[in-house]
Design a protein around this motif. Structure first.
Motif, PDB file in Angstrom:
ATOM      1  N   SER A 142       0.834  -1.212   0.000  1.00 18.90           N
ATOM      2  CA  SER A 142       0.000   0.000   0.000  1.00 18.90           C
ATOM      3  C   SER A 142       0.866   1.259   0.000  1.00 18.90           C
ATOM      4  O   SER A 142       0.479   2.273  -0.575  1.00 18.90           O
ATOM      5  CB  SER A 142      -0.993  -0.007   1.154  1.00 18.90           C
ATOM      6  OG  SER A 142      -0.343   0.042   2.386  1.00 18.90           O
ATOM      7  N   SER A 144      -3.843  -0.285  -3.725  1.00 17.97           N
ATOM      8  CA  SER A 144      -4.975  -0.144  -2.814  1.00 17.97           C
ATOM      9  C   SER A 144      -5.088  -1.331  -1.858  1.00 17.97           C
ATOM     10  O   SER A 144      -5.213  -2.478  -2.303  1.00 17.97           O
ATOM     11  CB  SER A 144      -6.275  -0.040  -3.625  1.00 17.97           C
ATOM     12  OG  SER A 144      -7.395  -0.282  -2.813  1.00 17.97           O
ATOM     13  N   PRO A 145      -5.082  -1.070  -0.539  1.00 15.55           N
ATOM     14  CA  PRO A 145      -5.268  -2.167   0.421  1.00 15.55           C
ATOM     15  C   PRO A 145      -6.621  -2.857   0.223  1.00 15.55           C
ATOM     16  O   PRO A 145      -6.735  -4.063   0.382  1.00 15.55           O
ATOM     17  CB  PRO A 145      -5.196  -1.497   1.787  1.00 15.55           C
ATOM     18  CG  PRO A 145      -4.700  -0.130   1.570  1.00 15.55           C
ATOM     19  CD  PRO A 145      -4.856   0.194   0.125  1.00 15.55           C
ATOM     20  N   GLN A 146      -7.635  -2.093  -0.165  1.00 13.23           N
ATOM     21  CA  GLN A 146      -8.968  -2.654  -0.385  1.00 13.23           C
ATOM     22  C   GLN A 146      -8.914  -3.754  -1.447  1.00 13.23           C
ATOM     23  O   GLN A 146      -9.451  -4.845  -1.271  1.00 13.23           O
ATOM     24  CB  GLN A 146      -9.944  -1.552  -0.805  1.00 13.23           C
ATOM     25  CG  GLN A 146     -11.372  -2.006  -0.970  1.00 13.23           C
ATOM     26  CD  GLN A 146     -12.093  -2.191   0.345  1.00 13.23           C
ATOM     27  OE1 GLN A 146     -11.836  -1.481   1.305  1.00 13.23           O
ATOM     28  NE2 GLN A 146     -12.997  -3.140   0.398  1.00 13.23           N
ATOM     29  N   THR A 147      -8.228  -3.469  -2.542  1.00 12.72           N
ATOM     30  CA  THR A 147      -8.098  -4.430  -3.637  1.00 12.72           C
ATOM     31  C   THR A 147      -7.366  -5.688  -3.171  1.00 12.72           C
ATOM     32  O   THR A 147      -7.761  -6.812  -3.505  1.00 12.72           O
ATOM     33  CB  THR A 147      -7.356  -3.793  -4.820  1.00 12.72           C
ATOM     34  OG1 THR A 147      -8.065  -2.622  -5.224  1.00 12.72           O
ATOM     35  CG2 THR A 147      -7.216  -4.735  -5.986  1.00 12.72           C
ATOM     36  N   PHE A 170      -7.060  -6.810  -0.039  1.00  9.56           N
ATOM     37  CA  PHE A 170      -7.911  -7.539   0.901  1.00  9.56           C
ATOM     38  C   PHE A 170      -8.988  -8.323   0.155  1.00  9.56           C
ATOM     39  O   PHE A 170      -9.286  -9.461   0.501  1.00  9.56           O
ATOM     40  CB  PHE A 170      -8.576  -6.588   1.899  1.00  9.56           C
ATOM     41  CG  PHE A 170      -7.759  -6.306   3.119  1.00  9.56           C
ATOM     42  CD1 PHE A 170      -7.362  -7.327   3.976  1.00  9.56           C
ATOM     43  CD2 PHE A 170      -7.404  -5.006   3.448  1.00  9.56           C
ATOM     44  CE1 PHE A 170      -6.627  -7.071   5.125  1.00  9.56           C
ATOM     45  CE2 PHE A 170      -6.666  -4.734   4.593  1.00  9.56           C
ATOM     46  CZ  PHE A 170      -6.276  -5.774   5.428  1.00  9.56           C
ATOM     47  N   GLU A 171      -9.578  -7.719  -0.857  1.00 10.06           N
ATOM     48  CA  GLU A 171     -10.623  -8.409  -1.619  1.00 10.06           C
ATOM     49  C   GLU A 171     -10.072  -9.638  -2.331  1.00 10.06           C
ATOM     50  O   GLU A 171     -10.745 -10.665  -2.402  1.00 10.06           O
ATOM     51  CB  GLU A 171     -11.301  -7.445  -2.591  1.00 10.06           C
ATOM     52  CG  GLU A 171     -12.190  -6.452  -1.871  1.00 10.06           C
ATOM     53  CD  GLU A 171     -12.779  -5.372  -2.762  1.00 10.06           C
ATOM     54  OE1 GLU A 171     -12.410  -5.292  -3.953  1.00 10.06           O
ATOM     55  OE2 GLU A 171     -13.606  -4.601  -2.252  1.00 10.06           O
ATOM     56  N   MET A 204      -9.436  -5.848   8.173  1.00 11.70           N
ATOM     57  CA  MET A 204      -9.957  -4.803   7.281  1.00 11.70           C
ATOM     58  C   MET A 204     -10.633  -3.708   8.107  1.00 11.70           C
ATOM     59  O   MET A 204     -10.443  -2.524   7.839  1.00 11.70           O
ATOM     60  CB  MET A 204     -10.956  -5.394   6.290  1.00 11.70           C
ATOM     61  CG  MET A 204     -10.348  -6.264   5.225  1.00 11.70           C
ATOM     62  SD  MET A 204     -11.594  -7.024   4.155  1.00 11.70           S
ATOM     63  CE  MET A 204     -12.105  -5.597   3.174  1.00 11.70           C
ATOM     64  N   ARG A 214      -8.178  -1.479   9.771  1.00 13.46           N
ATOM     65  CA  ARG A 214      -7.508  -0.569   8.825  1.00 13.46           C
ATOM     66  C   ARG A 214      -8.493   0.361   8.107  1.00 13.46           C
ATOM     67  O   ARG A 214      -8.143   1.006   7.136  1.00 13.46           O
ATOM     68  CB  ARG A 214      -6.722  -1.379   7.800  1.00 13.46           C
ATOM     69  CG  ARG A 214      -5.568  -2.144   8.425  1.00 13.46           C
ATOM     70  CD  ARG A 214      -4.828  -2.898   7.369  1.00 13.46           C
ATOM     71  NE  ARG A 214      -3.830  -3.780   7.924  1.00 13.46           N
ATOM     72  CZ  ARG A 214      -2.630  -3.960   7.409  1.00 13.46           C
ATOM     73  NH1 ARG A 214      -2.282  -3.317   6.318  1.00 13.46           N
ATOM     74  NH2 ARG A 214      -1.794  -4.786   7.960  1.00 13.46           N
ATOM     75  N   ASP A 215      -9.726   0.397   8.597  1.00 16.42           N
ATOM     76  CA  ASP A 215     -10.765   1.279   8.037  1.00 16.42           C
ATOM     77  C   ASP A 215     -11.048   1.028   6.563  1.00 16.42           C
ATOM     78  O   ASP A 215     -11.349   1.950   5.806  1.00 16.42           O
ATOM     79  CB  ASP A 215     -10.417   2.761   8.258  1.00 16.42           C
ATOM     80  CG  ASP A 215     -10.407   3.128   9.721  1.00 16.42           C
ATOM     81  OD1 ASP A 215     -11.277   2.639  10.461  1.00 16.42           O
ATOM     82  OD2 ASP A 215      -9.526   3.912  10.131  1.00 16.42           O
ATOM     83  N   CYS A 216     -10.968  -0.227   6.145  1.00 22.96           N
ATOM     84  CA  CYS A 216     -11.355  -0.593   4.783  1.00 22.96           C
ATOM     85  C   CYS A 216     -12.868  -0.786   4.738  1.00 22.96           C
ATOM     86  O   CYS A 216     -13.498  -1.057   5.756  1.00 22.96           O
ATOM     87  CB  CYS A 216     -10.668  -1.889   4.352  1.00 22.96           C
ATOM     88  SG  CYS A 216      -8.900  -1.695   4.059  1.00 22.96           S
TER      89      CYS A 216
END
Length: 132
Positions: free
Chosen positions: A24, A29-32, A34-35, A57, A60-62
Motif C-alpha cells: 500500500s 490499494s489495500p482494499q483491492t 484484501f478483496e 480490514m 484498517r478502516d477498509c
C-alpha cells in the motif's frame, strides 16, 4: 499478482498483512488486496482465516461489504450448523456493525429449517441481538 502468489504459496496471515502494508505504501490499494485475499479464502472455505481478514480490514478502516459475509453464512446454513452461523452473525451485527438484509435472514431461516423462534432463542442464548 505478487500478493496473489504469496496467498497461494500459503504465507501466514501476519506475513500477508505486513506485505499488504508495504504494497500500500507503493500505491496499491489495500482494499483491492484484501478483496483478493477474501476471494481465495472463500474458494478454500477458510472461514477462520476469513474472519481474521475481515477484522483486520475493519482495523484498517477498509470498506467491508455485506456480501463478503454471505459465503460463510450460506455454508453454515446449508450444513445446519447453528453454532458456526451464530459466530458469523455476531461478527456481522456486533463486530462489523452491519445490518442484516433479506439474504442474511434467508440464511438464518435455512439454518433452522424455517423455525424462527428456535433461531431467536439460540441467538439470544449466545448474546446475539437479532429480531424477527
Amino acid at each position: 499478482v505478487v500478493f496473489k502468489h504469496m496467498i497461494i504459496a500459503g504465507k501466514s496471515l501476519d506475513f500477508l498483512f505486513s506485505s499488504l502494508t508495504t504494497l500500500s505504501v507503493l500505491g496499491i490499494s489495500p482494499q483491492t488486496l484484501f478483496e483478493e485475499l477474501l476471494r481465495l479464502q472463500i474458494q478454500r472455505k477458510s472461514w477462520e482465516d476469513m474472519k481474521t481478514t475481515v477484522l483486520e480490514m475493519k482495523k484498517r478502516d477498509c470498506v467491508i461489504k455485506l456480501h463478503y459475509i454471505y459465503p460463510p453464512l450460506a455454508d453454515f446454513a446449508n450444513e445446519k450448523d447453528i453454532e458456526g452461523f451464530s459466530i458469523w452473525l455476531s461478527l456481522l451485527l456486533e463486530d462489523l456493525k452491519l445490518e442484516a438484509d433479506s439474504v442474511v435472514v434467508e440464511f438464518a431461516l435455512r439454518v433452522v429449517d424455517g423455525d424462527s423462534k428456535a433461531l431467536l432463542k439460540h441467538l439470544n442464548e449466545k448474546g446475539v441481538q437479532f429480531t424477527e
